[in-house]
Write a protein that holds these residues in place. Structure first.
Motif, mmCIF file in Angstrom:
data_model
loop_
_atom_site.group_PDB
_atom_site.id
_atom_site.type_symbol
_atom_site.label_atom_id
_atom_site.label_comp_id
_atom_site.label_asym_id
_atom_site.label_seq_id
_atom_site.Cartn_x
_atom_site.Cartn_y
_atom_site.Cartn_z
ATOM 1 N N LEU A 1 0.869 -1.262 -0.112
ATOM 2 C CA LEU A 1 -0.080 -0.111 -0.018
ATOM 3 C C LEU A 1 0.874 1.385 -0.123
ATOM 4 N N VAL A 2 1.871 1.194 0.662
ATOM 5 C CA VAL A 2 2.681 2.404 0.837
ATOM 6 C C VAL A 2 3.446 2.599 -0.498
ATOM 7 N N ALA A 3 3.969 1.505 -0.933
ATOM 8 C CA ALA A 3 4.663 1.594 -2.780
ATOM 9 C C ALA A 3 3.718 2.143 -3.627
ATOM 10 N N ALA A 4 2.347 1.682 -3.432
ATOM 11 C CA ALA A 4 1.281 2.066 -4.274
ATOM 12 C C ALA A 4 0.701 3.720 -4.168
ATOM 13 N N GLY A 5 1.282 4.237 -3.031
ATOM 14 C CA GLY A 5 0.923 5.649 -2.841
ATOM 15 C C GLY A 5 -0.134 5.996 -1.914
ATOM 16 N N ASP A 6 -0.822 4.684 -1.591
ATOM 17 C CA ASP A 6 -2.013 4.641 -0.780
ATOM 18 C C ASP A 6 -1.707 4.904 0.955
ATOM 19 N N ARG A 7 -1.543 6.120 1.164
ATOM 20 C CA ARG A 7 -1.487 6.448 2.654
ATOM 21 C C ARG A 7 -2.639 6.276 3.395
ATOM 22 N N ASP A 8 -3.367 6.402 2.985
ATOM 23 C CA ASP A 8 -4.764 6.426 3.849
ATOM 24 C C ASP A 8 -5.112 4.651 3.999
ATOM 25 N N GLY A 9 -4.857 4.026 3.049
ATOM 26 C CA GLY A 9 -5.066 2.628 3.130
ATOM 27 C C GLY A 9 -3.984 1.946 4.095
ATOM 28 N N ALA A 10 -2.846 2.557 3.969
ATOM 29 C CA ALA A 10 -2.065 1.960 4.956
ATOM 30 C C ALA A 10 -2.050 2.310 6.386
#
Length: 261
Positions: free
Chosen positions: A138-147
């Motif tokens: 998730l972090v690698a995908a830029g999904d900070r909210d999801g992380a």
């Protein structure tokens, strides 16, 4: 000021006070501002050093992957910066990190930890073993909210309704800003495994383990387990306190002054 860790990572470090050095290490979602209140309480007795762990605040991260060894190298660099020896306090995952530093033989004189998030026995709930890999993805995908939601929900065990309330609050952007560093917090604590009792038992410096009597039962049990496992360790219970002790640092500071002196 900035210092450089072994792999070239730049660490932002603040120093206040005078006396023997004490380094404060925060946990998940913490940067050096989060421990600044405790540092201010201790500054009349010690040279207090706070730093942004890599990947958060004003510290960068030159590593190609998340490695606990890099964070141990960071702590070693901060200790070297303050003269080569120091006492250390760690909160939450920061407590696990500083215990790992002691296991690896860093030049630590005295070590105090507040509620290290170990899993102390098999009866306690645990996240899926792939929580680290999913969080990193998730972090690698830029999904900070999801992380942040994954970390809170699965690694910490915060109910979905409470997470929704947090998302609507003013503090959510601060949490989201720290998302890229969350894999470090999960990797150092490994909540899908039991606490490494044999490794912790090898620590040879004075240890003070502290928890609040209003905290989550698992955190209390983990703190008790650390005190029972490290030879000669002392256990201290703070009445009326929970995991958010850094928001009310005065009483904790009094305990640490007595221990570090």
């Amino acid at each position: 000021m900035n210092i450089t860790s072994k792999d070239g990572t730049t660490l932002a470090v603040d120093t206040i006070g005078q006396g023997v050095p004490v380094i404060l290490v925060g946990g998940a979602f913490n940067d050096r501002s989060t421990v600044a209140g405790l540092g201010a309480e201790l500054a009349s007795a010690f040279t207090v050093v706070t730093y942004d762990r890599r990947g958060r605040g004003a510290s960068d991260d030159k590593s190609d992957d998340y490695l606990v060894a890099n964070e141990i190298d960071d702590l070693a660099a901060v200790i070297e910066h303050v003269g080569g020896r120091a006492s250390v306090f760690g909160h939450s995952s920061g407590a696990v990190l500083v215990l790992e530093g002691a296991v690896h033989g860093l030049p630590i004189d005295r070590l105090a930890v507040y509620e290290p998030p170990y899993r102390a026995d098999e009866s306690q709930p645990k996240p899926r073993a792939d929580v680290y890999d999913r969080l990193k993805a998730l972090v690698a995908a830029g999904d900070r909210d999801g992380a942040v939601q994954l970390f809170l929900g699965e690694a910490v065990g915060v109910p979905a309704g409470a997470i929704a309330g947090m998302k609507a609050g003013e503090g959510w952007p601060f949490l989201v800003d720290k998302a890229p560093s969350l894999p470090y917090d999960v990797l150092v604590s490994k909540p899908w495994q039991l606490m490494p009792f044999e490794r912790i038992a090898g620590i040879g410096v004075p240890v003070l383990a502290i928890y609040g009597d209003q905290t989550a039962p698992g955190l209390a049990e983990a703190t008790k387990a650390v005190a029972a496992t490290v030879p000669g360790a002392v256990l201290r219970v703070m009445p009326g306190e929970d995991h958010a002790v850094l928001q009310r640092p005065a009483a904790l500071a009094q305990i640490l002054v007595k221990f570090f002196n």
